[in-house]
Design an enzyme around this catalytic site. Structure first.
Site, PDB file in Angstrom:
ATOM      1  N   ASP A  67       0.836  -1.198   0.000  1.00  0.00           N
ATOM      2  CA  ASP A  67       0.000   0.000   0.000  1.00  0.00           C
ATOM      3  C   ASP A  67       0.871   1.248   0.000  1.00  0.00           C
ATOM      4  O   ASP A  67       2.103   1.168   0.144  1.00  0.00           O
ATOM      5  CB  ASP A  67      -0.960  -0.018   1.205  1.00  0.00           C
ATOM      6  CG  ASP A  67      -0.284  -0.414   2.512  1.00  0.00           C
ATOM      7  OD1 ASP A  67       0.956  -0.379   2.579  1.00  0.00           O
ATOM      8  OD2 ASP A  67      -0.995  -0.750   3.469  1.00  0.00           O
ATOM      9  N   ASP A 136      -8.300  -1.975  13.667  1.00  0.00           N
ATOM     10  CA  ASP A 136      -9.679  -2.152  13.183  1.00  0.00           C
ATOM     11  C   ASP A 136      -9.805  -3.339  12.236  1.00  0.00           C
ATOM     12  O   ASP A 136     -10.819  -3.492  11.556  1.00  0.00           O
ATOM     13  CB  ASP A 136     -10.175  -0.860  12.509  1.00  0.00           C
ATOM     14  CG  ASP A 136      -9.340  -0.484  11.270  1.00  0.00           C
ATOM     15  OD1 ASP A 136      -8.392  -1.232  10.921  1.00  0.00           O
ATOM     16  OD2 ASP A 136      -9.645   0.557  10.656  1.00  0.00           O
ATOM     17  N   HIS A 138      -7.912  -3.986   9.586  1.00  0.00           N
ATOM     18  CA  HIS A 138      -7.532  -3.805   8.179  1.00  0.00           C
ATOM     19  C   HIS A 138      -6.243  -4.568   7.869  1.00  0.00           C
ATOM     20  O   HIS A 138      -5.401  -4.763   8.739  1.00  0.00           O
ATOM     21  CB  HIS A 138      -7.426  -2.324   7.801  1.00  0.00           C
ATOM     22  CG  HIS A 138      -6.260  -1.561   8.327  1.00  0.00           C
ATOM     23  ND1 HIS A 138      -6.388  -0.428   9.100  1.00  0.00           N
ATOM     24  CD2 HIS A 138      -4.930  -1.733   8.171  1.00  0.00           C
ATOM     25  CE1 HIS A 138      -5.187   0.044   9.379  1.00  0.00           C
ATOM     26  NE2 HIS A 138      -4.288  -0.731   8.836  1.00  0.00           N
ATOM     27  N   GLU A 143      -9.823  -0.955   4.705  1.00  0.00           N
ATOM     28  CA  GLU A 143     -10.528  -0.570   5.921  1.00  0.00           C
ATOM     29  C   GLU A 143     -11.864  -1.321   6.025  1.00  0.00           C
ATOM     30  O   GLU A 143     -12.329  -1.922   5.044  1.00  0.00           O
ATOM     31  CB  GLU A 143     -10.785   0.942   5.888  1.00  0.00           C
ATOM     32  CG  GLU A 143      -9.519   1.791   5.865  1.00  0.00           C
ATOM     33  CD  GLU A 143      -8.818   1.871   7.221  1.00  0.00           C
ATOM     34  OE1 GLU A 143      -8.911   0.917   8.017  1.00  0.00           O
ATOM     35  OE2 GLU A 143      -8.162   2.897   7.479  1.00  0.00           O
TER      36      GLU A 143
HETATM   37  C1  GLP Z   1      -0.760   0.357   8.562  1.00  0.00           C
HETATM   38  C2  GLP Z   1      -0.397  -0.336   7.241  1.00  0.00           C
HETATM   39  C3  GLP Z   1      -0.577  -1.812   7.310  1.00  0.00           C
HETATM   40  C4  GLP Z   1      -0.034  -2.297   8.632  1.00  0.00           C
HETATM   41  C5  GLP Z   1      -0.901  -1.802   9.742  1.00  0.00           C
HETATM   42  C6  GLP Z   1      -0.358  -2.119  11.128  1.00  0.00           C
HETATM   43  O1  GLP Z   1      -1.764   1.290   8.474  1.00  0.00           O
HETATM   44  N1  GLP Z   1      -1.083   0.150   6.101  1.00  0.00           N
HETATM   45  O2  GLP Z   1       0.074  -2.440   6.213  1.00  0.00           O
HETATM   46  O3  GLP Z   1      -0.027  -3.693   8.668  1.00  0.00           O
HETATM   47  O4  GLP Z   1      -1.203  -0.442   9.626  1.00  0.00           O
HETATM   48  O5  GLP Z   1       0.771  -1.344  11.418  1.00  0.00           O
HETATM   49  P1  GLP Z   1       1.745  -1.700  12.611  1.00  0.00           P
HETATM   50  O6  GLP Z   1       2.414  -2.973  12.212  1.00  0.00           O
HETATM   51  O7  GLP Z   1       2.703  -0.556  12.683  1.00  0.00           O
HETATM   52  O8  GLP Z   1       0.910  -1.846  13.816  1.00  0.00           O
END
Ligand code: GLP
Length: 261
Positions: A67, A136, A138, A143
């Site tokens: 992403d 949440d 995702h 989302e």
């Molecule tokens: C972000 C990214 C995701 C990631 C998630 C969790 O928004 N777009 O790819 O897996 O949130 O992030 P983290 O691993 O820092 O908790």
């Protein structure tokens, strides 16, 4: 879905790196799906260590990120293309130009998303997708409410995700972009093996839904229950709401030694 509960991020890194090492051994030109975020960092550190030690090489491999924020200038340090370069790609031996990401600066966003899907397909598809999960539920930036069959496209970030990610933008939620491009849930489901890592209590509810909840667009990661090969790597905090935690622990401990994840 295999659930593996381990004491800490370092051990999660080792188990995930074992899977990548085995993949590269049987397929040096493997295609990897690379997630940003803090959760996979221990995996990347372990892969860097193994590359430095000459155990593995990414010389023939390819990579695709999940992403990207829309509109962050090319030089912005939180652009995911830059982040993945910093935390992983530039530290190992990928050939130049072999790791791609969705173009958050494209003038024609639908065309850029279609091109990204085509580029993934042209390599034969992603062999191993490393994933994190949002509080949440995702995955990527899909989302709640995302189509379970979606492909790479533009999405609007939820307020919660922007709050969660504000720590990367000087704790100022207003500096977090409102839009992103993300591989869709259908894109992620096409990967041959999905390795999802979650750390800490803030992920416990999302992990409970992912593993034990009903499949629902309200918790987008639950679509992975329909995937034939998913490994969920958790620390104790992320696993604390799992009803069958003891069963998952016993299952992992009693695995045959020849069986990887
Ligand atoms: C972000 C990214 C995701 C990631 C998630 C969790 O928004 N777009 O790819 O897996 O949130 O992030 P983290 O691993 O820092 O908790």
């Amino acid at each position: 879905m295999e659930v593996v509960i381990l004491p800490d991020a370092a051990q999660i890194g080792t188990v995930a790196a074992d899977a990548v090492e085995a993949l590269l051994a049987r397929k040096p030109a493997a295609v990897l799906g690379l997630a940003t975020g803090s959760s996979p960092l221990a995996i990347y550190d372990e892969l860097v260590a193994r590359c430095d030690a000459g155990r593995i090489s990414f010389r023939h491999a390819r990579g695709f990120t999940l992403d990207e924020y829309v509109g962050l200038p090319a030089e912005h340090p939180e652009r995911y293309r830059t982040v993945i370069d910093t935390v992983f790609v530039s530290r190992v031996d990928f050939a130049p130009g072999t790791v791609a990401g969705p173009d958050g600066l494209a003038e024609d966003i639908p065309a850029a998303c279609a091109e990204y899907e085509a580029a993934i397909a042209a390599t034969g598809g992603i062999d191993l997708q490393i994933l994190g999960i949002g509080t949440d539920g995702h995955i990527g930036f899909n989302e709640p409410g995302s189509s379970l069959a979606s492909r790479t496209r533009i999405k609007t970030l939820t307020r919660q995700t922007r709050i969660d990610n504000a720590r990367f933008f000087g704790d100022d939620v207003d500096l977090v972009p409102t839009h992103c491009l993300t591989q869709g849930l259908g894109t992620i489901m096409a990967a041959r093996h999905v390795v999802l890592v979650a750390l800490g209590r803030s992920k416990a509810e999302a992990v409970h839904q992912l593993v034990e909840g009903p499949v629902s667009a309200m918790w987008p990661a639950t679509i992975l229950q329909h995937h034939p090969h998913v490994t969920v790597l958790l620390d104790g905090g992320a696993a604390r709401r799992l009803q069958l935690a003891d069963y998952y622990r016993e299952t992992y401990l009693s695995k045959p030694s020849w069986q990887g994840i």
